[in-house]
Write a protein that holds these residues in place. Structure first.
Motif, PDB file in Angstrom:
ATOM      1  N   GLY A 163       0.831  -1.196   0.000  1.00  0.00           N
ATOM      2  CA  GLY A 163       0.000   0.000   0.000  1.00  0.00           C
ATOM      3  C   GLY A 163       0.861   1.239   0.000  1.00  0.00           C
ATOM      4  N   SER A 164       0.343   2.299  -0.582  1.00  0.00           N
ATOM      5  CA  SER A 164       1.071   3.558  -0.479  1.00  0.00           C
ATOM      6  C   SER A 164       0.125   4.716  -0.250  1.00  0.00           C
ATOM      7  N   HIS A 165       0.652   5.699   0.426  1.00  0.00           N
ATOM      8  CA  HIS A 165      -0.075   6.927   0.735  1.00  0.00           C
ATOM      9  C   HIS A 165       0.796   8.056   0.226  1.00  0.00           C
ATOM     10  N   GLU A 166       0.326   8.691  -0.831  1.00  0.00           N
ATOM     11  CA  GLU A 166       1.128   9.706  -1.490  1.00  0.00           C
ATOM     12  C   GLU A 166       0.426  11.046  -1.396  1.00  0.00           C
ATOM     13  N   MET A 167       1.190  12.044  -1.049  1.00  0.00           N
ATOM     14  CA  MET A 167       0.639  13.392  -0.954  1.00  0.00           C
ATOM     15  C   MET A 167       1.490  14.278  -1.859  1.00  0.00           C
ATOM     16  N   ILE A 168       0.843  14.986  -2.767  1.00  0.00           N
ATOM     17  CA  ILE A 168       1.623  15.879  -3.620  1.00  0.00           C
ATOM     18  C   ILE A 168       1.075  17.304  -3.548  1.00  0.00           C
ATOM     19  N   LEU A 169       1.956  18.256  -3.739  1.00  0.00           N
ATOM     20  CA  LEU A 169       1.560  19.660  -3.787  1.00  0.00           C
ATOM     21  C   LEU A 169       2.364  20.282  -4.919  1.00  0.00           C
ATOM     22  N   VAL A 170       1.668  20.861  -5.883  1.00  0.00           N
ATOM     23  CA  VAL A 170       2.384  21.412  -7.026  1.00  0.00           C
ATOM     24  C   VAL A 170       1.994  22.872  -7.245  1.00  0.00           C
ATOM     25  N   ALA A 171       3.005  23.694  -7.432  1.00  0.00           N
ATOM     26  CA  ALA A 171       2.788  25.124  -7.676  1.00  0.00           C
ATOM     27  C   ALA A 171       3.453  25.458  -8.999  1.00  0.00           C
ATOM     28  N   ASN A 172       2.811  26.265  -9.838  1.00  0.00           N
ATOM     29  CA  ASN A 172       3.488  26.639 -11.077  1.00  0.00           C
ATOM     30  C   ASN A 172       3.538  28.149 -11.268  1.00  0.00           C
ATOM     31  N   SER A 173       4.287  28.560 -12.267  1.00  0.00           N
ATOM     32  CA  SER A 173       4.579  29.979 -12.440  1.00  0.00           C
ATOM     33  C   SER A 173       3.371  30.767 -12.941  1.00  0.00           C
ATOM     34  N   ASP A 174       2.271  30.078 -13.302  1.00  0.00           N
ATOM     35  CA  ASP A 174       1.032  30.793 -13.590  1.00  0.00           C
ATOM     36  C   ASP A 174       0.283  31.132 -12.298  1.00  0.00           C
ATOM     37  N   GLY A 175       0.855  30.747 -11.169  1.00  0.00           N
ATOM     38  CA  GLY A 175       0.210  31.025  -9.897  1.00  0.00           C
ATOM     39  C   GLY A 175      -0.805  29.967  -9.492  1.00  0.00           C
ATOM     40  N   GLN A 176      -0.784  28.834 -10.193  1.00  0.00           N
ATOM     41  CA  GLN A 176      -1.702  27.758  -9.819  1.00  0.00           C
ATOM     42  C   GLN A 176      -1.103  26.924  -8.702  1.00  0.00           C
ATOM     43  N   LEU A 177      -1.953  26.571  -7.759  1.00  0.00           N
ATOM     44  CA  LEU A 177      -1.536  25.761  -6.632  1.00  0.00           C
ATOM     45  C   LEU A 177      -2.534  24.611  -6.520  1.00  0.00           C
ATOM     46  N   ALA A 178      -2.042  23.395  -6.455  1.00  0.00           N
ATOM     47  CA  ALA A 178      -2.951  22.254  -6.395  1.00  0.00           C
ATOM     48  C   ALA A 178      -2.324  21.148  -5.566  1.00  0.00           C
ATOM     49  N   ALA A 179      -3.178  20.282  -5.019  1.00  0.00           N
ATOM     50  CA  ALA A 179      -2.675  19.167  -4.216  1.00  0.00           C
ATOM     51  C   ALA A 179      -3.532  17.941  -4.458  1.00  0.00           C
ATOM     52  N   ASP A 180      -2.966  16.804  -4.160  1.00  0.00           N
ATOM     53  CA  ASP A 180      -3.731  15.562  -4.275  1.00  0.00           C
ATOM     54  C   ASP A 180      -3.222  14.594  -3.222  1.00  0.00           C
ATOM     55  N   ILE A 181      -4.156  13.825  -2.689  1.00  0.00           N
ATOM     56  CA  ILE A 181      -3.796  12.777  -1.736  1.00  0.00           C
ATOM     57  C   ILE A 181      -4.249  11.467  -2.352  1.00  0.00           C
ATOM     58  N   ARG A 182      -3.283  10.580  -2.597  1.00  0.00           N
ATOM     59  CA  ARG A 182      -3.551   9.393  -3.407  1.00  0.00           C
ATOM     60  C   ARG A 182      -3.278   8.104  -2.643  1.00  0.00           C
ATOM     61  N   PRO A 183      -4.323   7.384  -2.326  1.00  0.00           N
ATOM     62  CA  PRO A 183      -4.124   6.045  -1.776  1.00  0.00           C
ATOM     63  C   PRO A 183      -3.912   5.051  -2.920  1.00  0.00           C
ATOM     64  N   LEU A 184      -3.190   3.976  -2.657  1.00  0.00           N
ATOM     65  CA  LEU A 184      -3.037   2.935  -3.680  1.00  0.00           C
ATOM     66  C   LEU A 184      -2.686   1.624  -2.975  1.00  0.00           C
ATOM     67  N   VAL A 185      -3.448   0.581  -3.253  1.00  0.00           N
ATOM     68  CA  VAL A 185      -3.138  -0.722  -2.664  1.00  0.00           C
ATOM     69  C   VAL A 185      -3.114  -1.790  -3.748  1.00  0.00           C
ATOM     70  N   ARG A 186      -2.455  -2.885  -3.436  1.00  0.00           N
ATOM     71  CA  ARG A 186      -2.296  -3.958  -4.412  1.00  0.00           C
ATOM     72  C   ARG A 186      -2.081  -5.261  -3.660  1.00  0.00           C
ATOM     73  N   LEU A 187      -2.770  -6.314  -4.104  1.00  0.00           N
ATOM     74  CA  LEU A 187      -2.585  -7.658  -3.551  1.00  0.00           C
ATOM     75  C   LEU A 187      -2.231  -8.574  -4.714  1.00  0.00           C
ATOM     76  N   TYR A 188      -1.168  -9.365  -4.572  1.00  0.00           N
ATOM     77  CA  TYR A 188      -0.738 -10.188  -5.690  1.00  0.00           C
ATOM     78  C   TYR A 188      -0.451 -11.606  -5.203  1.00  0.00           C
ATOM     79  N   VAL A 189      -0.924 -12.575  -5.944  1.00  0.00           N
ATOM     80  CA  VAL A 189      -0.762 -13.980  -5.599  1.00  0.00           C
ATOM     81  C   VAL A 189      -0.019 -14.675  -6.722  1.00  0.00           C
ATOM     82  N   SER A 190       0.976 -15.465  -6.366  1.00  0.00           N
ATOM     83  CA  SER A 190       1.687 -16.229  -7.369  1.00  0.00           C
ATOM     84  C   SER A 190       1.843 -17.642  -6.815  1.00  0.00           C
ATOM     85  N   VAL A 191       1.467 -18.655  -7.583  1.00  0.00           N
ATOM     86  CA  VAL A 191       1.602 -20.021  -7.087  1.00  0.00           C
ATOM     87  C   VAL A 191       2.394 -20.854  -8.087  1.00  0.00           C
TER      88      VAL A 191
END
Lengths: 480, 445
Positions: A163-191
């Motif tokens: 699992g991962s918990h990712e938080m991003i914050l991005v600002a650009n020179s047009d003065g835009q400011l944005a953020a995102d909080i992204r969960p992500l999980v994965r289960l994998y089985v190999s036999v």
């Protein structure tokens, strides 16, 4: 979104004593050259992985990475630097390194911030905390025992939960400011199954931008185990795959990796702008049979390839790439869009703060057609039926692509007969979709384990498609 | 063993590793190991005669693994503040409360630790300014674009990096080294009758003085691209196949995976129980030389601090040993071979024939120069990959070939190596010349 922004500021900036004014200072440094734009990308990522083999949960790790990546752009040129330290001196130092791409000229600045809004496709939660550590271990142990009970030929079971918990914050020179909080999980089985001295493997898995409960719901965890065991046992029976060009039926879901390789990469805006893609300059031309519509859709709820905003702060979109067989559009990040004189499409993605963004796919799939899947199989006299695949690869310049079947059967007189060993299929991107003669009504998306690599950067993606009949693909088996 | 240090590096980082180990002990770990990796570098790309990207790399990571009575926990962080490092140790210790006891887990045995410091010539910094790097990239791309048939370019890149690795464990071992790696690459596009082809060339070395020149790399990239123009499919058939050195490397990489401890103890290998058996044709001898001067995979100790040593892995086709770290060794009831983290300069002994001579010896068949896709099954050895190359008749290249696959089973392919070239490619941890395989299945028209 606004909540995500506040949370990201509190979590990433505040502990380092940074605020929005410091970001303005950073842009004053970054733009104090002839750079015409730039962005600053903060990322905090927590990741964990638990793994079981030999019946015990023997390995687990918890990883934290954080940092800031800074880019200065001058027309087609990008300067880039990053730092693992989120503090003002390191930030300003990286700004100076990045701006070296452009020289002289007027200084620019950012006067005020406007918040960009994006989609709300997944909860702003930390999936690592959604179940207890005991429950993670229990989940793996139960699935292991289920796999072994399912068939005595199962000799080895390997399970991983990540699992991962990712938080991003991005600002650009047009003065835009944005953020995102992204969960992500994965289960994998190999036999690995063994019978009469023959060893074969099978694997399956799933995941998405959700919490770990996902695997306990709708019988998902156990269904991956059943699928992996089924595939290993099936492979014990498989005969050599045929070699040569033949009619191929592709099953629904993950076989959509066909689209990802055959057309997806070639429609990424950096390649199309530079003219290095076989699809460059072909908007408006027929590249697929009538009835074929292919989209790249970052807006599906809880999907592995989905994004509220991309890594440049642009809201993700539903982008039509091919409509009724005609090439309609490319996938763009901010730079490729500007150079191509078009708008960004929410496809600007990067592996981490330490990598430059580029146009990348999100969830790429073909819309459903009208044919019953059974009717499609029955229409083929002799052919190859591939229902599951491993990875693929493409040469975007020549257009040649491959994808490798991991579960496949022979079709004989309209009937699915013997299982055959895995084989690589090879085709020509601009040509293959014109050979699609039947489109199923059974669109399915993959289960959520796909990762795409481009220029050394990995990002999570999704694919999907209905059952397809392709008239003449080269199957790379060994049987004559 | 106490206090042993193989230091070639900055003490501050070794102290931080020591801090982790002490902290782990304080928090109840029976044993612990910690490592720090620092990456610094510069990469530039020039395209169509001007700089396109200029990137400065400056990354770092600290990893810690702790054991409490054979229960394992691991964590990593990029934040080197003491409080964050302490948190990382705590995270690893917490995990070990939930993982289960595994008798095979733990540090490598103390008597295996490296004790000798050797200068392997790995640290050769390139005092390169961004401007100089851009100039080299432009010169390289220009020499490729000077060919008339070259119509477009993906650009030329110069990369120069220096990695510092520090490893310590609670046996009292601590060691560190720095290694540089530099490379120059170029990828260009040619067009004919509306069809485009792309190919590339690169050079890489620890020592910038050993890189090929910018013009040489550009020339090779252009020549390799132009000769692909007019590629076509060929008929489905069985035929002899030459894997050009760079592609032969991938065949050996599949061998390395198959005789690596992880695959063996999981029974996920097509070469299970093949020790002392003939796994290649008798022409093949493979040696591992961890102490090769300036080698791309040279190292005095492996990822567990275990001393590396030279050995013969395959002699006249017969498998002499496996590729093991201490965990997989214990699982198999064997001893570590100092390969935690991988193989160190695996070298296939070259033959006498140039690539041209291999072709004339083959007379008729396929020369493979690029492979795409992942169609290799490590459990069964089944092999099926997309290929690009040239059709050979009368021992000479007739025309370029594309949109085909080459297939077989690796066990079989290894036995069918009937000639080995002299054109060794040393741009990787696996060093090999071109190989001629007696027979494979090609799928095409």
């Amino acid at each position: 979104m606004e909540n995500s922004l506040e949370l990201a500021q509190e979590t990433i900036l505040t502990p380092s004593g940074l605020d929005e004014n410091h970001l303005m200072d950073a842009f004053s440094v970054l733009l104090d050259s002839a750079a015409d734009s730039g962005d600053i990308y903060f990322q905090l990522r927590k990741h964990e992985a638990w793994s079981l083999e030999d019946g015990i949960v023997k390995d687990a790790s918890h990883n934290i990475s954080q940092g800031v990546g800074i880019r200065a752009i001058k027309v087609e040129k990008s300067g880039f630097a990053y730092s693992d330290e989120i503090v003002l001196p390191a930030l300003l130092e990286s700004c100076k390194a990045a701006r070296a791409i452009a020289r002289g000229g007027q200084g620019g600045s950012v006067q005020s911030w406007k918040l960009s809004t994006g989609n709300q496709l997944y909860p702003a939660q930390n999936p690592l905390d959604t179940i207890s550590e005991e429950d993670k271990v229990d989940l793996l142990r139960q699935l292991d025992s289920q796999a072994r009970k399912q068939d005595s030929r199962v000799k080895q079971v390997m399970l991983s939960l990540a699992g991962s918990h990712e938080m991003i914050l991005v600002a650009n020179s047009d003065g835009q400011l944005a953020a995102d909080i992204r969960p992500l999980v994965r289960l994998y089985v190999s036999v690995i199954a063994e019978h009469k001295g023959r060893l074969e493997q099978g694997s399956a898995g799933g995941g998405g931008r959700v919490g770990y409960d996902f695997f306990n719901e709708e019988d998902r965890g156990p269904s991956y185990v059943r699928e992996a065991v089924r595939m290993a046992l099936l492979n014990l029976e498989a005969v050599d795959a045929p070699a040569g060009t033949m009619n191929v039926v592709l099953g629904p879901g993950w076989p959509g990796v066909l689209l990802h390789e055959a057309v997806g990469h070639g429609l990424e805006g950096d390649f199309t702008y530079k003219g290095t893609s076989v699809f460059s300059g072909r908007i408006g031309e027929r590249v697929a049979s009538k009835g074929i519509t292919v989209v790249d859709d970052g807006t599906l709820e809880n999907r592995r390839g989905s994004l509220n905003i991309d890594d440049e702060g642009t809201a993700s979109q539903y982008n039509v790439l091919i409509e009724d067989g005609i090439l309609k559009g490319f996938m763009q990040d901010r730079l490729s869009a500007k150079l191509s004189k078009t708008a960004p499409t929410g496809n600007g993605r990067r592996e981490s703060f330490a990598h430059l963004p580029m146009p990348r796919m999100t969830n790429t799939y073909m819309l459903a057609g009208e044919h019953d899947p059974q009717e499609i199989l029955e229409s083929v006299d002799t052919g190859f039926y591939a229902v599951n695949f491993g990875g693929g690869q493409v040469d975007i310049t020549s257009g040649k692509f491959v994808f490798s079947a991991s579960e496949a059967y022979l079709i004989e007189k309209g009937k699915v007969t013997r299982p055959v060993k895995g084989a690589t299929l090879i085709g020509d991107g601009p040509d293959v979709l014109t050979k699609v003669s039947m489109i199923g009504n059974d669109l399915k998306l993959d289960d959520g384990v796909g990762t795409c690599g481009k220029e050394g950067q990995s990002v999570p993606v999704g694919v999907g498609q209905p059952t397809l009949r392709v008239d003449g693909l080269t199957v790379g088996g060994t049987a004559s | 063993m106490e206090g042993q240090s193989l230091s070639r590096q900055d003490d501050g980082l070794e102290q931080l590793v020591q801090f982790c180990l002490d902290e782990a002990k304080r928090q109840g770990a029976t044993s612990a190991e910690a490592s720090i990796d620092i990456e610094q570098g510069l990469s530039v790309t020039a395209r169509l005669g001007d700089v396109e990207t200029l990137e400065k790399h400056n990354g770092r990571r600290l990893g810690i693994t702790i054991y409490v009575d054979h229960r394992k926990g691991a964590s990593s962080t990029t934040d080197f503040e003491l409080v964050s490092v302490r948190d990382a140790v705590t995270a690893a210790c917490n995990i070990a409360k939930f993982t289960e006891q595994d008798e095979c887990s733990g540090l490598a045995d103390p008597d295996k630790m490296a004790t000798e410091v050797m200068d392997l010539g790995l640290d050769c910094p390139w005092p390169l300014t961004p401007d100089e790097a851009v100039e080299i990239a432009i010169e390289c791309e220009n020499s490729a674009r000077a060919y008339e048939a070259i119509s477009n370019s993906e650009g030329a890149s110069v990369n120069s990096g220096r990695d510092t690795h520090i490893y310590g464990n609670s046996h009292g071992f601590i060691g560190s080294y720095a290694a540089t790696r530099h490379s120059l690459s170029c990828a260009v596009i040619a067009e004919q009758d509306g069809a485009m082809q792309r190919d590339y060339w690169y050079t890489t070395s620890r020592d910038p003085k050993r890189l090929q020149s910018a013009t040489e790399v550009g020339d090779r990239a252009a020549q390799r691209t132009i000769r692909r123009l007019g590629a076509r499919k060929i008929a489905t058939q069985t035929t002899p196949v030459i894997f050009e050195a760079g592609m032969a490397r991938s065949l050996l990489a599949h061998f390395v995976s198959a005789v690596s401890g992880g695959a063996l103890y999981r029974k996920a290998s097509f070469l299970l129980d093949h020790l002392n058996k003939k796994v290649f044709s008798e022409l093949v001898t493979l040696t591992e030389d961890p102490h090769a001067k300036g080698g791309l995979a040279s190292s005095v100790f492996d990822m567990e601090g275990v001393a590396t040593r030279a050995r013969t892995l395959v002699e006249d086709g017969v498998l002499q040993g496996y590729i093991l770290g201490s965990y997989s060794a214990r699982k198999l009831g064997m001893q570590t071979t100092g390969n935690a983290g991988g193989i160190h300069n695996l070298t296939l002994h070259p033959g006498e024939q140039t690539l041209d001579e291999l072709m004339s010896g083959m007379q008729r068949g396929l020369l493979v120069t690029e492979l795409i896709g992942h169609g290799v099954n490590g459990v069964t050895g089944d092999y099926s990959r997309g290929a690009v190359g040239y059709w050979i008749e009368n021992g000479e290249i007739q025309f370029p070939v594309e949109e085909i696959t080459v297939a077989g089973n690796l066990k079989d392919i290894f036995q069918k190596i009937i000639a080995i070239g002299s054109d060794t490619d040393a741009r990787s941890s696996i060093i090999t010349p071109s190989l001629l395989i007696d027979e494979m299945t090609v799928a095409g028209n």
